[in-house]
Design an enzyme around this catalytic site. Structure first.
Site, PDB file in Angstrom:
ATOM      1  N   GLY A  59      52.916 -24.983  39.416  1.00  0.00           N
ATOM      2  CA  GLY A  59      53.910 -26.034  39.535  1.00  0.00           C
ATOM      3  C   GLY A  59      53.770 -26.757  40.860  1.00  0.00           C
ATOM      4  O   GLY A  59      53.087 -26.297  41.780  1.00  0.00           O
ATOM      5  N   CYS A  60      54.421 -27.902  40.961  1.00  0.00           N
ATOM      6  CA  CYS A  60      54.264 -28.738  42.159  1.00  0.00           C
ATOM      7  C   CYS A  60      54.940 -28.107  43.370  1.00  0.00           C
ATOM      8  O   CYS A  60      54.322 -27.944  44.420  1.00  0.00           O
ATOM      9  CB  CYS A  60      54.794 -30.140  41.883  1.00  0.00           C
ATOM     10  SG  CYS A  60      56.429 -30.192  41.116  1.00  0.00           S
TER      11      CYS A  60
END
Lengths: 343, 343, 343, 343
Positions: free
Chosen positions: D148-149
Site C-alpha cells: 500500500g501507499c
C-alpha cells in the site's frame, strides 16, 4: 555528446531545459550560469532533478560559453541580444527563450519592451522558432527566437484556417488562459499562492507583449494582416495554456476536422483531437504536444478552436529543444518523448 | 419571522440558502427536505453551519411545505414544476433555483431539458428573477424562476451596451469560466478533485442549456434577437464565474465607463470596477455582488467586458434571497450583507 | 463608535481586521497606516472590501494614532514594542498581532527573534491574549499580545487534557499543518503559487519561533513544564491550520468527549465536534471558531486530538477582535458572527 | 517483448501502469480489461496517453490473460484472489496492486477487508513487494502483493532505525498525509473537487486498513512487534504522500544521517536528502523515488523522519513495475527512468 550551455538557469524554463536534456540521447548540459546562484547545485534549487543532474551554477563567462556547441538563453529580455552575437561569431548556435529575437521590427520591439535593440543584424538573421511554420529555416539557423507561450497556442490553433483562407481575417477573438508558471519564478505579490489560488482574472486587456508577436506570426501565415482581440487570463494552476479561438467562417461547408488533420498529419508535436473533443491542459502536462480541437458553433458560422499546450514545454523549453534538434540535424523528437503526467 | 421551506437542501445551493438565511433578520428556514438524508442534521453534512442551524432534513411533505410563507426549490430540473402549482394555490410564494421556470417557450425547454413542461400556466405567470431587469415584476410575482449562473454574469455584463444600443447585436462572444461547484454536489467522475485540479478545459461547445436562457434574456433587454457564441469552461476553483465578453462597438467615442456607472448607479449588487480594472472572482467570493469592468480593446472597435460573480451566491442562492426580499417587500439587501472572503 | 487604528494594514491580517470591523456594530476603523501604500485606497489592494471600506492608507503618525481608542499592530516583529508604550501612556489600548508581547522571557524573545526587547515594563504588563485561558486578565489589560496561529490551535487542543492532568506531560507530538496565508503577503519565492501548489512539505523541524510560545502557554496551563515535538508543514491551501496532537493517557477510562465538552461548554469560539468526527479546515474558514475532535487511538493509550482554526481569524485577526471586545467590555462575539464559508 | 496484461485498467493505478510500460524497453501491455469500458480506447479515458498507447479495453477473459507473461491486478480487493491462482498455475507471474496478497494472516485480512480469503495457499506463497526489504524473494516470486501507499512511505522511513535498533519500538507516531488520487477514480462525494479543495482533514483515526499492513511490515523488519499510532490525512493535491514519523532515540549520539545514507547507498529508488532538508512531495511527482530526510528534534531525544513518495508510483504502479523487473530478471530501473515533474 553535443555540449549545451544555459544562461540564466534559475527560472522554470531553465529547470525545464535541465529536465529535458537529462533525457536527451545526444546532448548534455555542460554549463549552467547564474550570477545570483553561482556555486549552488542545480538540484538544491530543483530537487526533482536529484540523481539526474550534477551541475552547479557558475558565473556567466563568455569564454566558457563559447566552448559550448549551443547556448540557450533563459534570461529576462535584453540579455540575449547583448551576448548572442559574439557567441554566434564563434560558431555557437543560439536558442533564445526571451523575446529578443521574436519581433522583426525593432520599433515594435522597443514599444513593447522599452529597450533599444542592440543586435540589429542578428535580429535580421534570426529565425522565428515555430517549427510547424519555419522548419526549413530553423534547420539552417544560427539564432532562433523561441516563440512565446500564448503565441504558440494561438498560431497553431489558427494556422490551418488561415492557410486555407476559410475564415475572415479580422474580428478574431483569442481568449487565452495561462497557468501561473508563465509568470516565472520571481518573487512577486501577484504570483503568491494566496493571491492566485481559488481565483481567476483577466489581465493586460489594454495590451500585452504577446499581441504584436501573434499578429506578426499570423500575418506570416496568412500572407496579409490579421486582426484579433487577445485577452490573457491567469488560471489557478501551475502548467498549461488554453486558447479558445473564435473566427467567422467564410466558406460554409468546409470539413474543419479534415482540414486540421491533414495539415498536421506529419507534425510530431501537434495532435488533432477527435471531433467533438474538449482537450484539457493536463493531457499535455509535461509533454511537448499542442492538442487542438476544432468545432463549428451552433450558429454554423463561427469556428471555435480549442488549443492547449504546456506553457513550459511546447510553450518554452520543449519547443526550444525541438528547435535545437532541427538546428543540429537530430531526430526532432529526441529528448522529448517522456509522456505527459496525469492525473 | 417569515417561514421559509427549502426543497432539496443537500446540494451546494441548498447549503448556501441555509448560510444566508442564518444571517437574515426577518426570515428563517423552518423546513428542509431531502428524501435521501431525512433524519440527518444539516450541520452533519455541512459542518460550517454548526452553531447556526439546528434543522434536520425531513421527507418532503406537501402539507408542511404549504405552511411555509415561501418555498425555495434547490432540486434537479422537473421537481419544481410538479410541486409549485399547488403551493402557489395555497398562497406560498415560490423561488425556483432549477431551470423549470426560466424559459418561457415550452418547446425550447423540452429541447434542452428533455422533459415536457407540466405546469404551463404557472410558467406563463412566472417572472425571470434578474432584479436588475425585472425588479417591479418580481415584487408582484408569486413564482420566480431564478436565473442560471452563466446567464446572470453574461446578461449583467452586456445589459448597458444592449440597452444603449451601442454594439452590434450579432457576433458577440461570451467566453465563460466557472468553478466546479457549479456542477453541484453529485458524485460524478468529472467533478473529482483528481480530474479537475491543476487542469482546465472547455465543455459543451456544441451547445449548453444556458445558451437559450441567455438568448432569451438578451433579447428581452435588447428588444430584438441577439446572436452570440457561448463557450463554458471548467476552472480548477470552487466558487466563481468569470465571463469575458466581446462585442463590436457601433458608436465610436461612447464613454463606456460612464455608461456602465450610470446604468448601475442605484443597483445594490452590481459594482462597476474602476476604469482599467481586471476584477478577480475571489473579490466577490461569498458575496452577492456582480463586479464588472468594461474595456475598449486596442483596436478601438471591440468592447471587452469582464463580469464576475460567485456562482453560488449572485449566480444562485444569493440572487434567490434577493428575489425573496423583493417578493416580500423587505430591504433588498437583507441577509446579503456579509462581506466576501479573500484571500 | 469606538475608534480603531490599524498599523500596517497591507498584509492579510490587516485586511482581515478591516473585514471584521466592517461588520462590527460598536467599532469602526478610523485610521489605517502603511508607509509603502500611503495614499492608496484599501479597497484597491483588497477588492473584496469595495463598498464596505472607504479608508485609504496614511503615513504612520503618532498623534493621529493617539486619538484612537484602540490600536492594532499588524506589523512585522519589532514595531509594536517601539510604538506601543507611548500610545498606552495616552490611554490607547493596544492589541499586538506580532510576537512582541507574546513571550514573557526577554532572553527567549531575543534568541528567536534576534532583537533586544525595547519595552520591558510593557512586556511585563502585557497579557497573553488567549481568552479561553486568560479572559479576566484580558478584560483589564492595556496591552494584549495576540497569540500565534499554531500556538492557538495547539493550546486549545491540549488544554482540557493538561488541566485535568490525564496525560503525560512529555513526549507529546504536535504535527501541525498551515495554509500559505500564514506566511503573509510578502513577495517570497517560497510562497509562490508555482512553488506551493500541488505539493506539501514540512519546514522548521530544527526549530520554529512558535515552539517557545507553545511551551510557555502549555506550562501556564499545566502549572509545570510540558515537553513536545512540534513540526509545522505547509499546506497547498490559503486559510486553515490543522493540529494533530498525540499524547499518552495516564488515566485509562477517562471520558475524553465529556472532558472536552464540559471544559468548553461556555466558550463561544471553541466547538467540540461530535465523537468520532474529523473536523475539516474549511468548516471554520472565515469564522473565529476553533473546532476540536478528541479520539482514543486503537491502542487505547494514546489520545489523538484534531484541532482546526482559520489561521487568519481565530489564529490572528478574529482572536484580536475577540480580545478587543473583552478589553472594551463589549459582547465577546461582536463583529465575529458571520458564518464560515464552505464549500 | 514481455507481454503484460492489466486487469481493471480504468483507475489511476491502471493508467499509471500504461504510462510506465509505454516507456519500458523490454515489456509491453498487450491486454487491458475492464467490464465497464470494454470496447473503449484507453486514450479516450486518459488523453495524456494519446500517441503512446493504442489499446482498447476488453472484457476480462481468462484464456487471453493466461497468454500473458505477467498480469497486474489494478482492481478492488477480492478480484485478484479469485483470478490469480489459475493464472499462476499456467505460468503467468502476478503482481497484485490490491490488498489481497499483502496480509499474511487471513484473520486479520478478514477483519479489515470483510472478506474470507479464497486463495490461502497462494497467500502463503505470495511475497510482499517491498524490494528494499524482500528483493531476493521477489526475484523468485510467482505472486507479489504490492504494498500500500502509506505502508511504503512509513516502512522506508523507519527501516534504518528499526534495523539498527536505535529507537524504542513503541510509541512511534506516523502522521501521514496523502493526495486525493489515493482515493481512486471512483465517483464519491468525498473526493469531489468542491469537497476537498482548499481544505484539509484527518480520517480513519479509529482505524485504517493500512495499519495492520504497516505493523506486519515493521515487525518483519524489527524482528519483533512495533507499536505505532497512525493517522492518515487528506491533502488538497493530486499525487503525493508525506509521512512525518516520530520515534524516541534509545542510542544518543548515533549519526542518523550516516545511518540512513549507508542503509540506502545502493538502493536505486530511495534517496536520502541532505542533512537538514525538508523534502517536498512534488520533488518525486511522477517518479519512483522515496525521498527521506532524518532530523534530530530540538529535544535531542526524538528522531523525526520525513518520507515522501508519489502514491501512484512508488506507492503503487511504479513499485509494481519495479517488482515486475525483479521477477523477470530485468534491470530494476527499466521503464522507471523518466524524471519527476516540477513545478
Amino acid at each position: 555528446m553535443i555540449k549545451v550551455g544555459i544562461v540564466g538557469g534559475t527560472g522554470y524554463t531553465g529547470a525545464e531545459l535541465l529536465r529535458l536534456f537529462a533525457q536527451h540521447p545526444q546532448a548534455e548540459v555542460s554549463l549552467l550560469t547564474s550570477r545570483k546562484e553561482a556555486g549552488q547545485r542545480a538540484d538544491a534549487l530543483f530537487p526533482h532533478l536529484r540523481g539526474h543532474c550534477d551541475l552547479s551554477f557558475s558565473e556567466p563567462d563568455a569564454a566558457a560559453l563559447a566552448r559550448c556547441d549551443a547556448v540557450f538563453f533563459a534570461t529576462p529580455h535584453g540579455t540575449a541580444m547583448e551576448m548572442a552575437p559574439s557567441l554566434v561569431d564563434k560558431g555557437v548556435k543560439v536558442v533564445d527563450l526571451s523575446a529578443d529575437f521574436r519581433l522583426r521590427d525593432r520599433g515594435v520591439f522597443k514599444q513593447w519592451y522599452k529597450l533599444d535593440h542592440s543586435a540589429a543584424s542578428m535580429l535580421d538573421e534570426a529565425v522565428y522558432g515555430l517549427p510547424e511554420v519555419h522548419r526549413d529555416a530553423i534547420r539552417k539557423a544560427r539564432v532562433v527566437g523561441n516563440p512565446g507561450c500564448y503565441p504558440t497556442a494561438v498560431q497553431l490553433g489558427l494556422l490551418p484556417l488561415l492557410e486555407a483562407g476559410v475564415i475572415e481575417f479580422e474580428g478574431i477573438v483569442a481568449d487565452c488562459k495561462s497557468g501561473v508558471s508563465g509568470a516565472g519564478r520571481e518573487a512577486k505579490v501577484g504570483s503568491l499562492f494566496s493571491e492566485v489560488s481559488d481565483s481567476f482574472k483577466a489581465y493586460g486587456v489594454a495590451g500585452h507583449r504577446h499581441l504584436p508577436e501573434i499578429e506578426q506570426g499570423l500575418a506570416d501565415i496568412a500572407k496579409k494582416p490579421v486582426a484579433l482581440s487577445f485577452v490573457p487570463h491567469l488560471l489557478p494552476l501551475v502548467r498549461g495554456i488554453h486558447a479558445t479561438l473564435y473566427a467567422r467562417l467564410t466558406t460554409p461547408g468546409v470539413d474543419l476536422q479534415a482540414l486540421f488533420e491533414q495539415r498536421y498529419a506529419s507534425e510530431p508535436f501537434v495532435d488533432v483531437a477527435p471531433a467533438g473533443d474538449h482537450p484539457e491542459t493536463r493531457g499535455v502536462r509535461g509533454g511537448n504536444t499542442c492538442r487542438i480541437a476544432v468545432h463549428l458553433a451552433p450558429d454554423r458560422r463561427t469556428v471555435i478552436v480549442l488549443s492547449v499546450i504546456d506553457n513550459l514545454v511546447k510553450g518554452a523549453s520543449g519547443q526550444a529543444v525541438q528547435n535545437f534538434n532541427l538546428m543540429f540535424g537530430l531526430d526532432e523528437q529526441a529528448g522529448l518523448q517522456a509522456l505527459p503526467l496525469a492525473p
